[in-house]
Write a protein that holds these residues in place. Structure first.
Motif, PDB file in Angstrom:
ATOM      1  N   PHE A   1      40.683  44.098  38.060  1.00 48.67           N
ATOM      2  CA  PHE A   1      41.728  44.278  36.830  1.00 48.67           C
ATOM      3  C   PHE A   1      41.110  42.969  35.726  1.00 48.67           C
ATOM      4  O   PHE A   1      41.109  43.441  34.574  1.00 48.67           O
ATOM      5  N   GLY A   2      40.997  41.946  36.527  1.00 45.25           N
ATOM      6  CA  GLY A   2      40.274  40.659  35.567  1.00 45.25           C
ATOM      7  C   GLY A   2      39.141  40.977  34.777  1.00 45.25           C
ATOM      8  O   GLY A   2      39.228  40.584  33.543  1.00 45.25           O
ATOM      9  N   ALA A   3      38.172  41.478  35.450  1.00 46.36           N
ATOM     10  CA  ALA A   3      36.880  41.973  35.068  1.00 46.36           C
ATOM     11  C   ALA A   3      36.908  42.845  33.747  1.00 46.36           C
ATOM     12  O   ALA A   3      36.162  43.091  32.649  1.00 46.36           O
ATOM     13  N   GLY A   4      38.120  43.902  33.711  1.00 44.87           N
ATOM     14  CA  GLY A   4      38.243  44.945  33.006  1.00 44.87           C
ATOM     15  C   GLY A   4      38.576  44.807  31.596  1.00 44.87           C
ATOM     16  O   GLY A   4      38.259  45.217  30.479  1.00 44.87           O
ATOM     17  N   GLY A   5      39.428  43.504  31.551  1.00 49.65           N
ATOM     18  CA  GLY A   5      39.900  43.101  30.388  1.00 49.65           C
ATOM     19  C   GLY A   5      40.918  44.082  29.567  1.00 49.65           C
ATOM     20  O   GLY A   5      41.544  45.172  30.119  1.00 49.65           O
TER      21      GLY A   5
ATOM     22  N   LEU B   1      42.867  52.804  41.213  1.00 51.55           N
ATOM     23  CA  LEU B   1      43.588  52.400  40.075  1.00 51.55           C
ATOM     24  C   LEU B   1      42.781  51.116  39.704  1.00 51.55           C
ATOM     25  O   LEU B   1      42.610  50.592  38.417  1.00 51.55           O
ATOM     26  N   SER B   2      42.514  50.231  40.578  1.00 49.09           N
ATOM     27  CA  SER B   2      41.628  49.004  40.539  1.00 49.09           C
ATOM     28  C   SER B   2      40.155  49.421  39.718  1.00 49.09           C
ATOM     29  O   SER B   2      39.922  48.566  38.798  1.00 49.09           O
ATOM     30  N   VAL B   3      39.704  50.284  40.072  1.00 48.24           N
ATOM     31  CA  VAL B   3      38.414  50.884  39.638  1.00 48.24           C
ATOM     32  C   VAL B   3      38.629  51.119  38.096  1.00 48.24           C
ATOM     33  O   VAL B   3      37.912  50.751  37.088  1.00 48.24           O
ATOM     34  N   VAL B   4      39.926  51.801  37.883  1.00 54.86           N
ATOM     35  CA  VAL B   4      40.316  52.165  36.483  1.00 54.86           C
ATOM     36  C   VAL B   4      40.220  51.193  35.524  1.00 54.86           C
ATOM     37  O   VAL B   4      39.834  50.954  34.695  1.00 54.86           O
ATOM     38  N   GLY B   5      40.961  49.837  36.095  1.00 54.99           N
ATOM     39  CA  GLY B   5      41.075  48.728  35.537  1.00 54.99           C
ATOM     40  C   GLY B   5      39.867  47.969  35.138  1.00 54.99           C
ATOM     41  O   GLY B   5      39.925  47.390  34.024  1.00 54.99           O
ATOM     42  N   GLU B   6      39.053  48.163  36.036  1.00 55.90           N
ATOM     43  CA  GLU B   6      37.474  47.361  35.738  1.00 55.90           C
ATOM     44  C   GLU B   6      36.926  48.192  34.711  1.00 55.90           C
ATOM     45  O   GLU B   6      36.310  47.808  33.825  1.00 55.90           O
TER      46      GLU B   6
ATOM     47  N   ALA C   1      48.441  48.022  43.905  1.00 54.06           N
ATOM     48  CA  ALA C   1      46.825  47.474  43.440  1.00 54.06           C
ATOM     49  C   ALA C   1      47.018  46.299  42.461  1.00 54.06           C
ATOM     50  O   ALA C   1      46.163  45.554  42.439  1.00 54.06           O
ATOM     51  N   MET C   2      48.210  46.295  41.615  1.00 49.29           N
ATOM     52  CA  MET C   2      48.302  45.161  40.922  1.00 49.29           C
ATOM     53  C   MET C   2      48.823  43.770  41.733  1.00 49.29           C
ATOM     54  O   MET C   2      48.963  42.853  40.847  1.00 49.29           O
ATOM     55  N   GLY C   3      49.031  43.974  42.830  1.00 49.69           N
ATOM     56  CA  GLY C   3      49.465  43.017  43.614  1.00 49.69           C
ATOM     57  C   GLY C   3      51.168  42.449  43.302  1.00 49.69           C
ATOM     58  O   GLY C   3      51.899  41.605  43.495  1.00 49.69           O
ATOM     59  N   LEU C   4      51.955  43.550  42.941  1.00 47.57           N
ATOM     60  CA  LEU C   4      53.404  43.350  42.822  1.00 47.57           C
ATOM     61  C   LEU C   4      54.168  43.734  43.984  1.00 47.57           C
ATOM     62  O   LEU C   4      55.382  43.500  44.002  1.00 47.57           O
ATOM     63  N   LEU C   5      53.486  44.518  44.966  1.00 49.59           N
ATOM     64  CA  LEU C   5      53.779  44.944  46.144  1.00 49.59           C
ATOM     65  C   LEU C   5      53.108  44.473  47.173  1.00 49.59           C
ATOM     66  O   LEU C   5      51.770  44.515  47.243  1.00 49.59           O
ATOM     67  N   PRO C   6      53.459  44.243  48.594  1.00 43.81           N
ATOM     68  CA  PRO C   6      52.732  44.050  49.644  1.00 43.81           C
ATOM     69  C   PRO C   6      51.557  45.251  49.779  1.00 43.81           C
ATOM     70  O   PRO C   6      51.974  46.430  49.425  1.00 43.81           O
ATOM     71  N   THR C   7      50.685  44.901  50.284  1.00 46.19           N
ATOM     72  CA  THR C   7      49.438  45.946  50.513  1.00 46.19           C
ATOM     73  C   THR C   7      49.840  46.901  51.490  1.00 46.19           C
ATOM     74  O   THR C   7      50.474  46.584  52.519  1.00 46.19           O
ATOM     75  N   LYS C   8      49.842  48.324  51.321  1.00 46.82           N
ATOM     76  CA  LYS C   8      50.016  49.141  52.179  1.00 46.82           C
ATOM     77  C   LYS C   8      49.043  50.570  51.949  1.00 46.82           C
ATOM     78  O   LYS C   8      48.603  50.697  50.656  1.00 46.82           O
ATOM     79  N   GLY C   9      48.939  51.347  52.885  1.00 46.61           N
ATOM     80  CA  GLY C   9      47.954  52.326  52.587  1.00 46.61           C
ATOM     81  C   GLY C   9      48.870  53.642  51.960  1.00 46.61           C
ATOM     82  O   GLY C   9      49.886  54.231  52.347  1.00 46.61           O
ATOM     83  N   SER C  10      48.178  53.889  50.771  1.00 48.99           N
ATOM     84  CA  SER C  10      48.951  54.903  49.803  1.00 48.99           C
ATOM     85  C   SER C  10      48.110  55.409  48.618  1.00 48.99           C
ATOM     86  O   SER C  10      47.698  54.512  48.011  1.00 48.99           O
TER      87      SER C  10
END
Length: 369
Positions: free
Chosen positions: A234-238, A263-268, A323-332
């Motif tokens: 996300f940070g690299a995507g700006g 979604l992280s790939v979308v963000g980058e 994906a954004m780190g707002l919730l604990p990681t889980k498979g979804s």
């Protein structure tokens, strides 16, 4: 406001999300696909086949009369429970420390997705047929808790904490929408939430995920690795991203880049702008499902539409939060976008059900809560 949203907005947002998902599945999986299969198109090809099957299933859900689905609601629930039980038989397949799949020869699918639809049909049939007894705790809470609770227990046994919590959440919303008393709901929540907290803390890996969520950089090469890599993407995507195909985190740095963390790939690659468009697409989908539910002709149609919509946009919010780190990681998975045949087919089935409720019928209209 909801009156402005209907099948046109639902169809446009759904098709755009699916189309963009195919593009991002290819981008996120090309390198992995070439290493594993010798071609960059393997994952895209499987996703395209799943899309074709999903369109057929979605069309079947659209054209099947809701009156018929109402009659077989509890049967569908029973079939979904049997599918979850099958994961504990020789048909079950283990992967990633969980027994969540059923293998039938070369084909494998995750019964969580059809189970969500089965629970939806069972709950909607029961609640719609007992509208005049919703003040009775056993009718409004007791039986629905059993219908949702048994699949939740089976999912926790796999284990699949995320899938279990998703079913529990949309079941609670359906019970509320059907007219259950607020004091009954509050009492049930007071009993269930401590159990959910205990289930989260009883497994060591869930505790580690919670700690990694609170401070992923404390263990960037261990339990916090996936979230750290997601944040770097996300940070690299700006604002507008590095460009389609130019992302680096998908190159074996970010686990499940084509699936849970697409979604992280979308963000980058598309930046904040691209992520915003995806979330706006799900917002339109949510408003459309709520608008159609509000105008549905029968209680069953209202509840099915509401539940099918919840399964899409609630899961999308949970996936985005992880994906954004707002919730604990889980498979979804991210519905309609992530790689995964079973998820895509179930998502298109949900869209078909929502659109079905907007079809004109000869039966009278019934309001909702």
């Amino acid at each position: 406001m909801l009156s402005r949203f209907g099948t046109s907005q639902l169809a446009v947002s759904g098709l755009l999300l699916v189309g963009f998902g195919l593009v991002m599945v290819y981008s996120a999986s090309a390198a992995r696909s070439e290493v594993m299969f010798g071609t960059t198109l393997a994952y895209l090809g499987k996703q395209t086949i799943a899309l074709a099957l999903g369109l057929l299933v979605g069309a079947a859900c659209f054209f099947t009369p809701l009156a018929f689905l109402e009659k077989i609601g509890l049967l569908a629930w029973g079939a979904s429970v049997l599918a979850l039980l099958a994961t504990f038989t020789p048909l079950g397949m283990t992967g990633g420390g969980a027994q969540r799949w059923i293998a039938l020869g070369p084909l494998a699918f995750q019964p969580l997705e059809p189970a969500k639809l089965g629970v939806l049909f069972g709950l909607a049939q029961w609640l719609a047929s007992h509208q005049d007894r919703m003040s009775d705790y056993r009718v409004s809470i007791g039986v629905p808790a059993l219908l949702a609770g048994l699949p939740v227990v089976l999912l926790l046994r796999q284990p699949d904490f995320g899938g279990a919590m998703l079913i529990a959440m949309f079941a609670g919303v359906l019970i509320f929408a059907a007219g259950a008393r607020l004091d009954h709901l509050g009492l049930t929540a007071a009993l269930v939430l401590p159990l959910a907290g205990a289930a989260m803390l009883v497994r060591d890996y869930r505790v580690q995920r919670l700690l990694a969520f609170l401070d992923p950089w404390a263990d960037p090469r261990g339990h916090g690795y996936q979230l750290v890599q997601s944040q770097l993407a996300f940070g690299a995507g700006g604002l507008f991203g590095v460009g389609f195909g130019a992302g680096q985190q998908k190159l074996f740095f970010l686990p499940e880049a084509h699936n849970d963390f697409i979604l992280s790939v979308v963000g980058e690659e598309a930046g904040l702008f691209g992520v915003g468009l995806v979330l706006c697409g799900f917002a339109v989908l949510a408003l459309s499902s709520l608008g159609i539910a509000q105008r549905a002709k029968t209680p069953f149609a209202t509840l099915v539409t509401l539940g099918a919509g919840l399964m899409l946009w609630l899961q999308a919010l949970l996936n985005a939060g992880v994906a954004m780190g707002l919730l604990p990681t889980k498979g979804s998975t991210l519905p309609l976008l992530s790689y995964g045949g079973t998820s895509l087919i179930a998502s298109l089935a949900s869209l078909g059900l929502i659109a079905n409720a907007a079809r004109p019928t000869k039966r009278g209209r019934s309001g909702w809560r």
